[in-house]
Write an enzyme that holds these catalytic residues in place. Structure first.
Site, PDB file in Angstrom:
ATOM      1  N   HIS A 122      49.005 -31.020 -94.729  1.00  0.00           N
ATOM      2  CA  HIS A 122      48.569 -30.939 -96.214  1.00  0.00           C
ATOM      3  C   HIS A 122      49.527 -31.843 -96.948  1.00  0.00           C
ATOM      4  CE1 HIS A 122      48.847 -28.976-100.186  1.00  0.00           C
ATOM      5  NE2 HIS A 122      47.497 -28.501 -99.902  1.00  0.00           N
ATOM      6  N   ASP A 199      55.541 -25.308 -91.891  1.00  0.00           N
ATOM      7  CA  ASP A 199      54.433 -24.923 -93.078  1.00  0.00           C
ATOM      8  C   ASP A 199      53.746 -24.022 -92.673  1.00  0.00           C
ATOM      9  OD1 ASP A 199      52.559 -24.929 -94.909  1.00  0.00           O
ATOM     10  OD2 ASP A 199      52.053 -26.937 -95.047  1.00  0.00           O
ATOM     11  N   GLN A 202      49.327 -21.105 -94.518  1.00  0.00           N
ATOM     12  CA  GLN A 202      47.889 -20.541 -94.193  1.00  0.00           C
ATOM     13  C   GLN A 202      48.241 -19.529 -92.943  1.00  0.00           C
ATOM     14  OE1 GLN A 202      45.454 -20.737 -95.777  1.00  0.00           O
ATOM     15  NE2 GLN A 202      45.496 -22.635 -96.825  1.00  0.00           N
ATOM     16  N   LYS A 225      48.820 -17.040-101.749  1.00  0.00           N
ATOM     17  CA  LYS A 225      47.879 -16.834-100.504  1.00  0.00           C
ATOM     18  C   LYS A 225      47.928 -15.645 -99.701  1.00  0.00           C
ATOM     19  CE  LYS A 225      47.969 -22.227-100.088  1.00  0.00           C
ATOM     20  NZ  LYS A 225      46.896 -22.778-100.705  1.00  0.00           N
ATOM     21  N   CYS A 365      43.537 -31.470 -99.934  1.00  0.00           N
ATOM     22  CA  CYS A 365      44.789 -32.093-100.199  1.00  0.00           C
ATOM     23  C   CYS A 365      45.200 -32.548 -98.458  1.00  0.00           C
ATOM     24  CB  CYS A 365      45.934 -30.981-100.544  1.00  0.00           C
ATOM     25  SG  CYS A 365      45.573 -30.606-102.322  1.00  0.00           S
TER      26      CYS A 365
HETATM   27  N1  C6P Z   1      46.306 -25.493 -99.632  1.00  0.00           N
HETATM   28  C1  C6P Z   1      43.951 -25.369 -99.980  1.00  0.00           C
HETATM   29  O1  C6P Z   1      42.948 -24.898-100.685  1.00  0.00           O
HETATM   30  P1  C6P Z   1      50.965 -24.616-102.629  1.00  0.00           P
HETATM   31  O2  C6P Z   1      50.081 -25.241-103.479  1.00  0.00           O
HETATM   32  O3  C6P Z   1      52.297 -25.134-102.738  1.00  0.00           O
HETATM   33  O4  C6P Z   1      51.025 -23.118-102.797  1.00  0.00           O
HETATM   34  O5  C6P Z   1      50.440 -24.753-101.138  1.00  0.00           O
HETATM   35  C2  C6P Z   1      50.441 -25.961-100.437  1.00  0.00           C
HETATM   36  C3  C6P Z   1      49.916 -25.929 -99.123  1.00  0.00           C
HETATM   37  C4  C6P Z   1      50.688 -26.416 -97.966  1.00  0.00           C
HETATM   38  N2  C6P Z   1      50.325 -26.033 -96.820  1.00  0.00           N
HETATM   39  C5  C6P Z   1      49.014 -25.700 -96.397  1.00  0.00           C
HETATM   40  C6  C6P Z   1      48.906 -25.742 -95.171  1.00  0.00           C
HETATM   41  C7  C6P Z   1      48.241 -25.455 -97.539  1.00  0.00           C
HETATM   42  O6  C6P Z   1      46.828 -24.849 -97.159  1.00  0.00           O
HETATM   43  C8  C6P Z   1      48.567 -25.614 -98.714  1.00  0.00           C
HETATM   44  C9  C6P Z   1      47.875 -25.239 -99.775  1.00  0.00           C
HETATM   45  C10 C6P Z   1      45.464 -24.911-100.724  1.00  0.00           C
HETATM   46  O7  C6P Z   1      43.723 -25.525 -98.809  1.00  0.00           O
HETATM   47  C11 C6P Z   1      45.378 -25.692-101.933  1.00  0.00           C
HETATM   48  S1  C6P Z   1      45.097 -27.567-101.396  1.00  0.00           S
END
Ligand code: C6P
Length: 407
Positions: A122, A199, A202, A225, A365
């Site tokens: 991401h 990370d 998910q 999430k 992203c």
């Molecule tokens: N993915 C998706 O629709 P934030 O925005 O900081 O809470 O999370 C960022 C992020 C980081 N790593 C992974 C693996 C992610 O999936 C995400 C967020 C969302 O897939 C928003 S782009």
């Protein structure tokens, strides 16, 4: 087995019609819906306990502080961490990773050093390292992927060497669903003397997560999430690491003493939580964790594997439809990215919305990954605990509708 019908009762937002249809929410990888207990925790905090924390002597301030610090302990328990003090509250996964890039990276990464990531990441696990590399004169290296959507272990192994200071990888792909064998990757990083950042945006929300089993030195994830509110992220660091790092931001609550010549820092984790934090939402994250714990993360995972298998089997019957990522539902999370020939993902998502079905379309992203897949965007359905097999038929109807429109 999760009782989906009963469970849906807990999510007020699901009891509405969108464009004349039952709302079918298939966008939980972007953000999950919130159960009543989480919403109640927010209202209850503002109605009964609202006060600033760590500062006040009065009853409300003490109550708010106890609840806020109580969530820190719940987070530690949920991820199998032994010390709540190793848990830092941030705004989201993105901020957690940026915190490490600045507070650890600016101190320990120098000229000629290398940070190893992958083409699956991401943007929030790419851009902070590019920025750090530019500041430090370091380089970012990218492990490649296999055609079936796994991280290419040989390519990763070849990249990790004496210059590697950090390996930073995702646990579960937000596009392919791929679950990476992260303990193996952590070991590869450690053998080279590098640290390993995971990370887990998910993965923590969807499977039993034991921070010790991952071998990670840093773990980042987001409350929103995992049925919790927006505006709260978590950074966990292996014991002792936070002490070695510089503060991320300066201000109130993160200091021990302030003098004209210089200041000194509060104990961890407070050193990394400058200013008034997002008290209400942190407390509501505690309610989200209790909700997931009551369901049982083994059950959550079992449910999502079964639903993903059902969704993949059903979608694959649609002529020409292609699903990205591993074929085996045991090797992936509840994220299904797909292509409908002749239908742009944005058109697919618009038509799905007309059927009351919320899916995401775009690059998610993950532009490096889109380039590897040779597509500008994908359509993506993603699941959480409130989704059931009855959510798949409306999606299929929407896809069939789109195929007719664009035939
Ligand atoms: N993915 C998706 O629709 P934030 O925005 O900081 O809470 O999370 C960022 C992020 C980081 N790593 C992974 C693996 C992610 O999936 C995400 C967020 C969302 O897939 C928003 S782009």
């Amino acid at each position: 087995m999760l009782d989906i019908e009963r469970l849906r009762e807990d999510f007020p937002i699901l009891h509405q019609r969108v464009n004349g249809h039952r709302l079918v929410y298939l966008d939980s990888a972007a953000t999950t819906q919130k159960p009543r207990g989480v919403i109640d925790a927010l209202v209850n905090y503002y109605e009964t306990s609202n006060a600033n924390i760590h500062r006040g002597i009065h009853t409300l301030a003490q109550r708010a502080t106890e609840q806020y610090e109580g969530t820190r302990a719940k987070v530690a328990r949920f991820i199998g961490a032994s010390n709540p003090e190793d848990v830092v509250f941030t705004r989201n996964t993105t901020e957690s990773i940026n915190l490490v890039a600045h507070s650890w990276g600016d101190r320990f990464i120098g000229e000629g050093d290398e940070i190893v990531i992958s083409q699956m990441e991401h943007h929030s696990n790419i851009v902070p390292w590019q920025l750090l590399a530019a500041r430090a004169g370091a380089a970012v290296r990218f492990a490649s992927l296999t055609p079936d959507g796994h991280l290419d272990v040989d390519s990763l192994r070849a990249l990790i060497g004496p210059r590697t200071k950090l390996v930073s990888l995702m646990h579960m792909s937000n596009v392919l669903g791929t679950i990476n064998p992260v303990a193996e990757f952590a070991e590869m990083a450690h053998r080279a003397g590098a640290l390993f950042l995971l990370d887990a945006a998910q993965s923590v929300p969807h499977l039993p997560f034991d921070v010790r089993a991952t071998g990670a030195d840093f773990v980042a994830f987001s409350a929103h999430k995992m049925l919790g509110p927006t505006g709260v992220g978590v950074l966990w660091a292996r014991e002792g690491l936070l002490e070695e790092m510089d503060p991320f931001m300066g201000g109130g609550d993160m200091i021990a003493t302030v003098r004209e010549e210089a200041s000194t820092w509060a104990e961890v984790p407070h050193k990394f939580e400058a200013g008034t934090p997002n008290i209400a939402d942190v407390i509501a994250l505690g309610a989200a964790i209790e909700y997931l714990e009551a369901l049982g993360m083994d059950e959550v995972r079992r449910h999502e594997v079964a639903l993903t298998a059902y969704a993949m089997d059903t979608l694959e019957r649609i002529p020409g439809l292609a699903i990205h990522g591993p074929r085996d539902p045991e090797e992936r999370g509840g994220v299904v990215s797909f292509e409908v020939p002749g239908v742009h993902p944005h058109d697919m998502a618009t038509i799905a919305d007309g059927h009351g079905v919320a899916i995401r379309a775009g690059h998610h992203c993950a532009q490096l990954l889109m380039r590897q897949l040779r597509v500008p965007a994908t359509s993506r359905a993603s699941f959480s605990v409130y989704n059931g097999e009855d959510d798949i038929a409306p999606l299929v109807e929407a896809i069939e509708h789109a195929r007719k429109v664009f035939a």
